[in-house]
Design a protein around this motif. Structure first.
Motif, PDB file in Angstrom:
ATOM      1  N   GLY A 340      -8.670   5.595  11.649  1.00  0.00           N
ATOM      2  CA  GLY A 340      -9.105   4.689  10.596  1.00  0.00           C
ATOM      3  C   GLY A 340      -9.527   5.451   9.360  1.00  0.00           C
ATOM      4  N   GLY A 341      -9.916   4.724   8.365  1.00  0.00           N
ATOM      5  CA  GLY A 341     -10.318   5.364   7.123  1.00  0.00           C
ATOM      6  C   GLY A 341      -9.110   5.717   6.287  1.00  0.00           C
ATOM      7  N   ARG A 342      -9.090   5.250   5.079  1.00  0.00           N
ATOM      8  CA  ARG A 342      -7.972   5.530   4.181  1.00  0.00           C
ATOM      9  C   ARG A 342      -8.167   6.911   3.571  1.00  0.00           C
ATOM     10  NH1 ARG A 342      -7.546   4.670  -1.203  1.00  0.00           N
ATOM     11  NH2 ARG A 342      -9.431   3.397  -1.214  1.00  0.00           N
ATOM     12  N   GLY A 343      -7.319   7.840   3.985  1.00  0.00           N
ATOM     13  CA  GLY A 343      -7.478   9.208   3.540  1.00  0.00           C
ATOM     14  C   GLY A 343      -7.244   9.367   2.055  1.00  0.00           C
ATOM     15  N   LEU A 344      -8.067  10.187   1.420  1.00  0.00           N
ATOM     16  CA  LEU A 344      -7.884  10.541   0.019  1.00  0.00           C
ATOM     17  C   LEU A 344      -7.121  11.863  -0.052  1.00  0.00           C
ATOM     18  CD1 LEU A 344     -11.574   9.939  -1.131  1.00  0.00           C
ATOM     19  CD2 LEU A 344      -9.642   8.417  -1.529  1.00  0.00           C
ATOM     20  N   PRO A 345      -6.431  12.123  -1.168  1.00  0.00           N
ATOM     21  CA  PRO A 345      -5.875  13.473  -1.337  1.00  0.00           C
ATOM     22  C   PRO A 345      -7.004  14.504  -1.256  1.00  0.00           C
ATOM     23  CG  PRO A 345      -5.054  11.978  -3.023  1.00  0.00           C
ATOM     24  CD  PRO A 345      -6.158  11.252  -2.316  1.00  0.00           C
ATOM     25  N   HIS A 346      -6.700  15.646  -0.661  1.00  0.00           N
ATOM     26  CA  HIS A 346      -7.756  16.614  -0.392  1.00  0.00           C
ATOM     27  C   HIS A 346      -7.878  17.642  -1.505  1.00  0.00           C
ATOM     28  CE1 HIS A 346     -10.522  19.035   1.983  1.00  0.00           C
ATOM     29  NE2 HIS A 346      -9.824  20.099   1.628  1.00  0.00           N
ATOM     30  N   GLY A 347      -9.114  17.980  -1.837  1.00  0.00           N
ATOM     31  CA  GLY A 347      -9.411  19.127  -2.677  1.00  0.00           C
ATOM     32  C   GLY A 347      -9.052  18.941  -4.128  1.00  0.00           C
ATOM     33  N   GLN A 348      -8.848  20.065  -4.800  1.00  0.00           N
ATOM     34  CA  GLN A 348      -8.510  20.060  -6.205  1.00  0.00           C
ATOM     35  C   GLN A 348      -7.751  21.346  -6.514  1.00  0.00           C
ATOM     36  OE1 GLN A 348     -11.907  20.540  -8.817  1.00  0.00           O
ATOM     37  NE2 GLN A 348     -12.964  21.858  -7.343  1.00  0.00           N
ATOM     38  N   THR A 349      -6.972  21.315  -7.577  1.00  0.00           N
ATOM     39  CA  THR A 349      -6.327  22.549  -8.006  1.00  0.00           C
ATOM     40  C   THR A 349      -7.381  23.478  -8.596  1.00  0.00           C
ATOM     41  OG1 THR A 349      -5.852  21.617 -10.174  1.00  0.00           O
ATOM     42  CG2 THR A 349      -4.140  21.409  -8.492  1.00  0.00           C
ATOM     43  N   LEU A 350      -7.247  24.757  -8.316  1.00  0.00           N
ATOM     44  CA  LEU A 350      -8.098  25.749  -8.964  1.00  0.00           C
ATOM     45  C   LEU A 350      -7.446  26.299 -10.219  1.00  0.00           C
ATOM     46  CD1 LEU A 350      -9.642  27.673  -5.922  1.00  0.00           C
ATOM     47  CD2 LEU A 350     -10.498  25.671  -7.155  1.00  0.00           C
ATOM     48  N   SER A 351      -6.113  26.222 -10.306  1.00  0.00           N
ATOM     49  CA  SER A 351      -5.456  26.553 -11.568  1.00  0.00           C
ATOM     50  C   SER A 351      -5.963  25.607 -12.656  1.00  0.00           C
ATOM     51  CB  SER A 351      -3.942  26.431 -11.437  1.00  0.00           C
ATOM     52  OG  SER A 351      -3.439  27.367 -10.510  1.00  0.00           O
ATOM     53  N   ASP A 352      -5.968  26.081 -13.899  1.00  0.00           N
ATOM     54  CA  ASP A 352      -6.567  25.285 -14.966  1.00  0.00           C
ATOM     55  C   ASP A 352      -5.831  25.546 -16.280  1.00  0.00           C
ATOM     56  OD1 ASP A 352      -8.294  23.831 -16.619  1.00  0.00           O
ATOM     57  OD2 ASP A 352     -10.065  24.456 -15.486  1.00  0.00           O
ATOM     58  N   ASP A 353      -5.288  24.461 -16.865  1.00  0.00           N
ATOM     59  CA  ASP A 353      -4.657  24.587 -18.182  1.00  0.00           C
ATOM     60  C   ASP A 353      -5.648  24.351 -19.313  1.00  0.00           C
ATOM     61  OD1 ASP A 353      -5.113  21.856 -18.061  1.00  0.00           O
ATOM     62  OD2 ASP A 353      -2.980  21.299 -18.161  1.00  0.00           O
ATOM     63  N   PHE A 354      -6.892  24.110 -18.955  1.00  0.00           N
ATOM     64  CA  PHE A 354      -7.989  23.915 -19.902  1.00  0.00           C
ATOM     65  C   PHE A 354      -7.703  22.781 -20.892  1.00  0.00           C
ATOM     66  CE2 PHE A 354      -8.625  28.489 -18.730  1.00  0.00           C
ATOM     67  CZ  PHE A 354      -9.759  28.264 -17.970  1.00  0.00           C
ATOM     68  N   ALA A 355      -7.102  21.720 -20.362  1.00  0.00           N
ATOM     69  CA  ALA A 355      -7.003  20.496 -21.150  1.00  0.00           C
ATOM     70  C   ALA A 355      -8.361  19.820 -21.251  1.00  0.00           C
ATOM     71  CB  ALA A 355      -5.979  19.548 -20.541  1.00  0.00           C
ATOM     72  N   THR A 356      -9.172  19.984 -20.205  1.00  0.00           N
ATOM     73  CA  THR A 356     -10.558  19.512 -20.191  1.00  0.00           C
ATOM     74  C   THR A 356     -11.403  20.610 -19.558  1.00  0.00           C
ATOM     75  OG1 THR A 356     -10.291  18.466 -18.026  1.00  0.00           O
ATOM     76  CG2 THR A 356      -9.879  17.090 -19.974  1.00  0.00           C
ATOM     77  N   LEU A 357     -12.711  20.477 -19.657  1.00  0.00           N
ATOM     78  CA  LEU A 357     -13.627  21.450 -19.071  1.00  0.00           C
ATOM     79  C   LEU A 357     -14.258  20.837 -17.831  1.00  0.00           C
ATOM     80  CD1 LEU A 357     -14.993  24.178 -19.154  1.00  0.00           C
ATOM     81  CD2 LEU A 357     -16.699  23.232 -20.721  1.00  0.00           C
ATOM     82  N   ALA A 358     -13.847  21.322 -16.660  1.00  0.00           N
ATOM     83  CA  ALA A 358     -14.285  20.737 -15.390  1.00  0.00           C
ATOM     84  C   ALA A 358     -15.570  21.388 -14.900  1.00  0.00           C
ATOM     85  CB  ALA A 358     -13.181  20.878 -14.351  1.00  0.00           C
ATOM     86  N   ALA A 382      -7.221  26.017 -24.705  1.00  0.00           N
ATOM     87  CA  ALA A 382      -7.922  27.236 -24.297  1.00  0.00           C
ATOM     88  C   ALA A 382      -9.387  26.926 -24.022  1.00  0.00           C
ATOM     89  CB  ALA A 382      -7.818  28.311 -25.374  1.00  0.00           C
ATOM     90  N   LEU A 383      -9.965  27.690 -23.118  1.00  0.00           N
ATOM     91  CA  LEU A 383     -11.410  27.694 -22.921  1.00  0.00           C
ATOM     92  C   LEU A 383     -11.999  28.715 -23.873  1.00  0.00           C
ATOM     93  CD1 LEU A 383     -14.122  27.255 -21.395  1.00  0.00           C
ATOM     94  CD2 LEU A 383     -13.349  29.026 -19.797  1.00  0.00           C
ATOM     95  N   HIS A 384     -12.805  28.261 -24.800  1.00  0.00           N
ATOM     96  CA  HIS A 384     -13.505  29.136 -25.735  1.00  0.00           C
ATOM     97  C   HIS A 384     -14.893  29.403 -25.157  1.00  0.00           C
ATOM     98  CE1 HIS A 384     -10.736  28.437 -29.307  1.00  0.00           C
ATOM     99  NE2 HIS A 384     -10.291  27.594 -28.383  1.00  0.00           N
ATOM    100  N   LEU A 385     -15.161  30.649 -24.813  1.00  0.00           N
ATOM    101  CA  LEU A 385     -16.426  31.009 -24.171  1.00  0.00           C
ATOM    102  C   LEU A 385     -17.146  32.013 -25.055  1.00  0.00           C
ATOM    103  CD1 LEU A 385     -18.212  30.683 -21.638  1.00  0.00           C
ATOM    104  CD2 LEU A 385     -16.974  32.615 -20.632  1.00  0.00           C
TER     105      LEU A 385
END
Length: 530
Positions: A340-358, A382-385
């Motif tokens: 039972g239980g509707r499974g969600l997609p697991h995890g997240q990508t660690l690669s990052d195109d820096f379209a947003t800041l996660a 780009a991520l400006h740091l």
């Protein structure tokens, strides 16, 4: 002491006995590599095998002291976040196996965050948060939705205690159970104390000849089931010897005691260093979507203290006399998933195109100052740091959690004059390694110190790659955007970059850093498990 080359390669610093156990011996007893994990984003291992079974860990990498909440058909879980901010990321699941990060509940640095309690009471969510600070204390945060907004932390002025667990008595009273067998009453709204700390339970003690780190009764979790309150406690020390950390149980008909110990204690313990999971403990009980019962706890992977304590799921069976037993063995083999239980997609990508800041979902600052997030912005892909400090030790690097034994990450880096930037494997501000550069020279980081400074032929922009292949670290650089690569002439071995050498209960994490005055721009961050 004679040390052969194989032991040195397997154990590194730890293999020379500096951990007190000898990681070379542990490596020689390590189980054969498991090749049956499914692979998700960036080739990372995921638990769900896609055939009705799963293979631990359910969350790879550092996810210690799991605090889990069942909220209807939804499950939420968070973990000790220590000096990483934003902290206390809330993870979401529908089946206890597949998890996705949502948002971080804690955005302000209040100290090093240890084992928390995540609860829902009368429609409101609560986080009880112990911190190591000056002084040590316990805070409470609340929200009317799991995604927040979460309140500003409220100091309960509860000093000298850790690992709170919220529990509600049969009379409706609210309590925090604390490490060492103590508890304290809460006000009806859960936002202040309503009494003094009292001692209510003397935890079960293991035999004197068992090899442990220390007694250290901690992490109580209180669950009510079929007329009993069950108090689940960790003893034996969190790290140290692989056989130390364990799970014990006591029960009572009333929240007020008396508590009787399970005659089968401990209900979970690593008994041999050859097992796949070491130092198993800090357990909770949770009901599955099909009415089955499970326990979530943490453990170190055999030979990989560097990955921190990973989240494990163990099936539970109730006995005729009202106790429960863990049925997953040493958790080295696949297990049937909860039904039972509707499974969600697991995890997240660690690669990052820096379209947003996660921030808080993926990236975290190490021990940030107030307003640290203002150093980071996204513009032009780009991520400006903005630079800070003079080196990684005082620059509050941006880190992420990688849960595989071998992986590679790379990034395009461009710097302003006056900036040094680069890629790291970062444990804490005194133990890290990596490679950085300024406009004229490279800087190598090893053992938390700055070492060689060879000439930099590429100036203020290059692409840099770090490979961590089961603790053997290598660096590559490219001046043409990654079309051709040159191996940097320094390799490292990092099996000793972990808690049993340095303390702190952390993990070795991929990280970006920028030091000095001016800004570094990071583009096209790519990660891949090997």
């Amino acid at each position: 002491m004679a040390v052969n080359r194989r032991d040195l390669l397997a154990g590194g610093v730890a293999g020379l006995g500096l951990t007190g156990l000898g990681a070379s011996a542990a490596a020689s007893h390590a189980p054969a590599a498991v090749t049956s994990w499914r692979r998700g984003p960036d080739n990372q291992r995921i638990a769900d095998l896609g055939d009705g079974r799963f293979l631990n860990p359910i969350l790879a990498g550092d996810h210690p002291d799991p605090a889990i909440l069942k909220d209807g058909a939804d499950y939420y879980m968070t973990f000790s976040s220590f000096d990483s901010y934003p902290g206390l990321t809330i993870w979401h699941s529908r089946d206890l196996v597949n998890w996705q990060p949502r948002r971080a509940a804690l955005t302000r640095n209040i100290g090093s965050v240890w084992a928390v309690s995540l609860e829902k009471h009368k429609g409101r969510y609560f986080l009880y948060v112990p911190v190591k600070a000056t002084p040590d204390t316990i805070y409470v945060l609340w929200a009317d939705h799991i995604d927040g907004p979460w309140s500003d932390p409220i100091d309960l002025d509860l000093h000298g205690h850790i690992d709170p667990c919220h529990a509600v008595g049969e009379d409706g009273s609210r309590w925090l159970f604390l490490s060492g067998g103590d508890r304290v009453r809460l006000s009806d709204d859960g936002l202040s104390l309503a009494g003094a700390v009292e001692h209510v339970y003397d935890p079960w003690h293991y035999p004197a000849d068992w090899v442990v780190e220390s007694f250290s009764p901690e992490g109580p979790k209180v669950h009510r089931h079929n007329g009993y309150y069950y108090m689940i406690t960790a003893v034996g020390g969190t790290a140290g010897p692989q056989t130390g950390h364990m799970v014990i149980v006591a029960r009572s008909r009333s929240i007020h005691g008396p508590w009787e110990d399970d005659p089968a204690n401990p209900v979970v313990r690593t008994r041999d260093e050859a097992e796949r999971w070491w130092s198993r403990g800090h357990a909770s009980l949770i009901e599955g979507p099909d009415g089955s019962w499970w326990s979530v706890y943490h453990g170190y992977e055999n030979g990989y203290w560097t990955l921190g304590r990973q989240a494990l799921l163990d099936p539970v069976e109730w006995t005729a006399d009202g106790w429960f037993r863990m049925r997953g063995g040493d958790l080295s083999a696949p297990l049937p998933k909860p039904r039972g239980g509707r499974g969600l997609p697991h995890g997240q990508t660690l690669s990052d195109d820096f379209a947003t800041l996660a921030l808080g979902r993926k990236w975290n600052f190490f021990r940030p100052a107030g307003g640290e997030s203002e150093r980071a912005r996204i513009a032009g892909g780009a991520l400006h740091l903005r630079g800070k400090g003079i080196a990684p030790h005082d620059s509050s690097p941006l880190m992420l959690i990688a849960g595989d034994q071998a992986y590679r990450f790379e990034c395009d880096i461009e710097i302003d004059p006056g900036v040094t930037a680069g890629l790291l494997l970062f444990y804490d501000d005194r133990l890290y390694c990596g490679l950085g550069f300024d406009a004229a020279r490279f800087v190598t980081h090893q053992y938390g110190a700055e070492r060689g400074r060879p000439a930099n032929p590429h100036g203020r922009r290059m692409r840099m790659r770090v490979t961590n292949d089961r603790h053997i670290v290598s660096y590559h650089i490219s001046g043409d955007g990654g079309r051709s690569w040159t191996r940097f002439d320094r390799g490292m071995e990092v099996s000793g970059y972990h808690h049993n050498v340095r303390g702190g209960f952390l993990m070795l994490r991929p990280a970006l850093y920028a030091a000095g005055t001016g800004e570094a721009r990071f583009r096209d961050f790519t990660f891949r498990a090997l």
